[in-house]
Design a protein around this motif. Sequence first.
Motif, PDB file in Angstrom:
ATOM      1  N   LYS A  17       0.850  -1.153  -0.145  1.00 22.85           N
ATOM      2  CA  LYS A  17       0.041   0.257  -0.128  1.00 22.85           C
ATOM      3  C   LYS A  17       1.037   1.253  -0.032  1.00 22.85           C
ATOM      4  O   LYS A  17       0.669   2.169  -0.447  1.00 22.85           O
ATOM      5  N   ASN A  18       1.858   1.068   0.815  1.00 24.04           N
ATOM      6  CA  ASN A  18       2.696   2.521   0.921  1.00 24.04           C
ATOM      7  C   ASN A  18       3.606   2.481  -0.233  1.00 24.04           C
ATOM      8  O   ASN A  18       3.980   3.776  -0.785  1.00 24.04           O
ATOM      9  N   LYS A  19       4.021   1.411  -0.903  1.00 25.14           N
ATOM     10  CA  LYS A  19       4.929   1.477  -2.071  1.00 25.14           C
ATOM     11  C   LYS A  19       4.002   2.048  -3.158  1.00 25.14           C
ATOM     12  O   LYS A  19       4.429   2.912  -4.104  1.00 25.14           O
ATOM     13  N   GLN A  21       1.508   4.126  -3.105  1.00 24.66           N
ATOM     14  CA  GLN A  21       1.297   5.483  -2.909  1.00 24.66           C
ATOM     15  C   GLN A  21       2.646   6.262  -2.974  1.00 24.66           C
ATOM     16  O   GLN A  21       2.315   7.547  -2.969  1.00 24.66           O
ATOM     17  N   GLY A  22       3.596   5.769  -3.415  1.00 22.64           N
ATOM     18  CA  GLY A  22       4.749   6.261  -3.929  1.00 22.64           C
ATOM     19  C   GLY A  22       5.566   6.910  -2.609  1.00 22.64           C
ATOM     20  O   GLY A  22       6.388   7.638  -2.817  1.00 22.64           O
ATOM     21  N   ARG A  23       5.135   6.241  -1.347  1.00 17.70           N
ATOM     22  CA  ARG A  23       5.784   6.736  -0.348  1.00 17.70           C
ATOM     23  C   ARG A  23       7.533   6.157  -0.342  1.00 17.70           C
ATOM     24  O   ARG A  23       7.518   4.863  -0.329  1.00 17.70           O
ATOM     25  N   LYS A  24       8.655   6.896  -0.387  1.00 13.50           N
ATOM     26  CA  LYS A  24      10.000   6.368  -0.009  1.00 13.50           C
ATOM     27  C   LYS A  24      10.019   5.967   1.344  1.00 13.50           C
ATOM     28  O   LYS A  24      10.829   5.224   1.780  1.00 13.50           O
ATOM     29  N   ARG A  25       9.711   6.781   2.318  1.00  9.36           N
ATOM     30  CA  ARG A  25       9.685   6.337   3.752  1.00  9.36           C
ATOM     31  C   ARG A  25       8.598   6.337   4.400  1.00  9.36           C
ATOM     32  O   ARG A  25       7.563   7.244   4.279  1.00  9.36           O
ATOM     33  N   PHE A  26       8.495   5.353   5.414  1.00 13.16           N
ATOM     34  CA  PHE A  26       7.172   5.066   6.270  1.00 13.16           C
ATOM     35  C   PHE A  26       7.539   4.255   7.405  1.00 13.16           C
ATOM     36  O   PHE A  26       8.570   3.418   7.124  1.00 13.16           O
TER      37      PHE A  26
END
Length: 96
Positions: A17-19, A21-26
């Motif tokens: 899900k985070n990938k 959404q284009g999030r590099k860091r979570f």
Amino acid sequence: MGFSRELTLSLTEYLIKNKLQGRKRFPLVLMLEPTFRCNLACTGCGRIREYHDILDEMLSVEDCLRAVEESGAPVVSITGGEPLLQPEIGQIVEQI
């Protein structure tokens, strides 16, 4: 040591899900320290010296839950000095 299928699926879903959404860091893990107090006196531990002024301070149940919600991390590790010295630790764990 293996992980349960439920945990593996939950973490995989969170990562995908985070990938997507284009999030590099979570966050993956929240290291929650409800208290710095410790009932041990381990040789070499600087906690008592470093945190002398705030050893008696503790996070409230509400503060702990707010931190968990704010981080969004799928895993919470309760650490600190000795978390069981926090009188409301049972309530904190139960609500997390």
